[in-house]
Design an enzyme around this catalytic site. Structure first.
Site, mmCIF file in Angstrom:
data_model
loop_
_atom_site.group_PDB
_atom_site.id
_atom_site.type_symbol
_atom_site.label_atom_id
_atom_site.label_comp_id
_atom_site.label_asym_id
_atom_site.label_seq_id
_atom_site.Cartn_x
_atom_site.Cartn_y
_atom_site.Cartn_z
ATOM 1 N N TYR A 55 18.088 11.873 63.801
ATOM 2 C CA TYR A 55 19.013 12.069 62.681
ATOM 3 C C TYR A 55 18.579 11.220 61.474
ATOM 4 C CZ TYR A 55 23.674 12.370 60.443
ATOM 5 O OH TYR A 55 24.725 12.588 59.588
ATOM 6 N N SER A 77 22.961 10.829 54.203
ATOM 7 C CA SER A 77 23.741 10.035 55.165
ATOM 8 C C SER A 77 23.467 8.555 54.934
ATOM 9 C CB SER A 77 23.292 10.426 56.577
ATOM 10 O OG SER A 77 23.673 9.471 57.525
HETATM 11 C C1 GCO Z 1 26.004 7.731 63.603
HETATM 12 C C2 GCO Z 1 25.633 8.736 62.549
HETATM 13 C C3 GCO Z 1 26.671 9.631 62.004
HETATM 14 C C4 GCO Z 1 27.418 9.298 60.739
HETATM 15 C C5 GCO Z 1 26.850 9.389 59.417
HETATM 16 C C6 GCO Z 1 26.904 8.200 58.513
HETATM 17 O O1 GCO Z 1 25.921 6.555 63.267
HETATM 18 O O2 GCO Z 1 26.262 8.073 64.741
HETATM 19 O O3 GCO Z 1 25.064 8.082 61.543
HETATM 20 O O4 GCO Z 1 27.612 9.789 62.972
HETATM 21 O O5 GCO Z 1 28.449 10.206 60.621
HETATM 22 O O6 GCO Z 1 25.994 10.366 59.127
HETATM 23 O O7 GCO Z 1 26.556 8.478 57.211
#
Ligand code: GCO
Length: 261
Positions: A157, A144
């Site tokens: 995350y 991500s």
């Molecule tokens: C956010 C999260 C995810 C994104 C993502 C970006 O900022 O809320 O990062 O929603 O989708 O993974 O790469």
């Protein structure tokens, strides 16, 4: 010889029932791969298999949770028996919880780490056995923007996706000698159900992302297929431990003021 041809290869995509997983699965199938899809929701699985079928792809579904090592092991064994070896593993299943670190519960934090980081470890450890036997294999971890950058409200995350980047490098280090390539794809901001809450018209984040992305748009799920096919194919046989960011240029730039063109 076509370096990107996946004919005769079987690709397992966790969470391949919707969103980015589905788009990557479709890309792999278009390059010739047979699909094995995992998911946890029967209705979504049914819909997904219908969709793949309508496209003329060979796809089989297995319902289990990647964080449950016992269920995962049983299903990998079943897949081996029913279909055969897995040549390409895409660790795509993931969740997000947008909660401020000051108030986020430890249980929520743990759950995100479990799905987004421990799940890929469990699946890789299980599937690599066959890959080592064959002395050949491809593992692709879906990272991500948050593997590199922080942002308010996504501490679990970001911790998981940063961890997944390092897990990718570590597994690549351990398994490269077996001709197994472990790499990652780092999607930028994509228009999927996961980003729907922050993408709605009028949400300040929507405008922020378009302004922050040099390509000036959200990614479309199909934008990921090329990187997936590359990392699943012979074309990447000497590419180890890399994260390919497919982000419209976000990580290349500091960004710009909102009033600048
Ligand atoms: C956010 C999260 C995810 C994104 C993502 C970006 O900022 O809320 O990062 O929603 O989708 O993974 O790469």
């Amino acid at each position: 010889m076509n370096l990107f041809d996946l004919t005769g290869k079987r690709a397992l995509i966790t969470g391949g029932t919707h969103g980015l997983g589905m788009a990557m699965a479709e890309g792999l199938a278009q390059a010739g791969a047979e699909l094995v899809i995992t998911g946890t929701t029967p209705s979504k699985m049914e819909e997904a298999l219908q969709y793949y079928k309508s496209k003329g792809f060979k796809a089989t579904g297995y319902l289990f949770d990647v964080t449950n090592e016992k269920a995962a092991a049983e299903n990998i064994e079943l897949i081996s028996k029913e279909l055969g070896d897995i040549h390409i593993l895409v660790n795509n299943a993931g969740i997000i919880k947008r909660e401020l670190a000051t108030t986020m519960s430890v249980a929520d934090f743990r759950q995100v780490i479990d799905v987004d980081l421990v799940g890929p470890f469990i699946m890789s450890q299980l599937v690599v056995k066959q890959m080592i036997e064959r002395q050949e294999g491809k593992i692709i971890n879906i990272c991500s923007m948050m593997s590199e950058l922080g942002r308010n409200s996504v501490s679990a995350y970001a911790a998981a996706k940063g961890g997944l980047k390092m897990l990718t490098r570590n597994l690549a280090t351990e398994w490269a000698k077996h001709n197994i390539q472990v790499n990652g794809i780092g999607p930028g901001y994509f228009a999927t159900s996961q980003t729907e809450p922050i993408r709605v018209d009028g949400h300040p984040f929507n405008e922020f992302i378009i302004n922050r992305t040099p390509a000036a748009r959200w990614g479309n799920p199909e934008d990921l297929a090329g990187a997936a096919v590359f990392l699943a194919s012979k074309a990447s046989d000497f590419v180890n431990g890399q994260i390919v960011y497919v982000d419209g240029g976000i990580l290349a730039t500091i960004g710009k003021p909102s009033n600048e063109n």
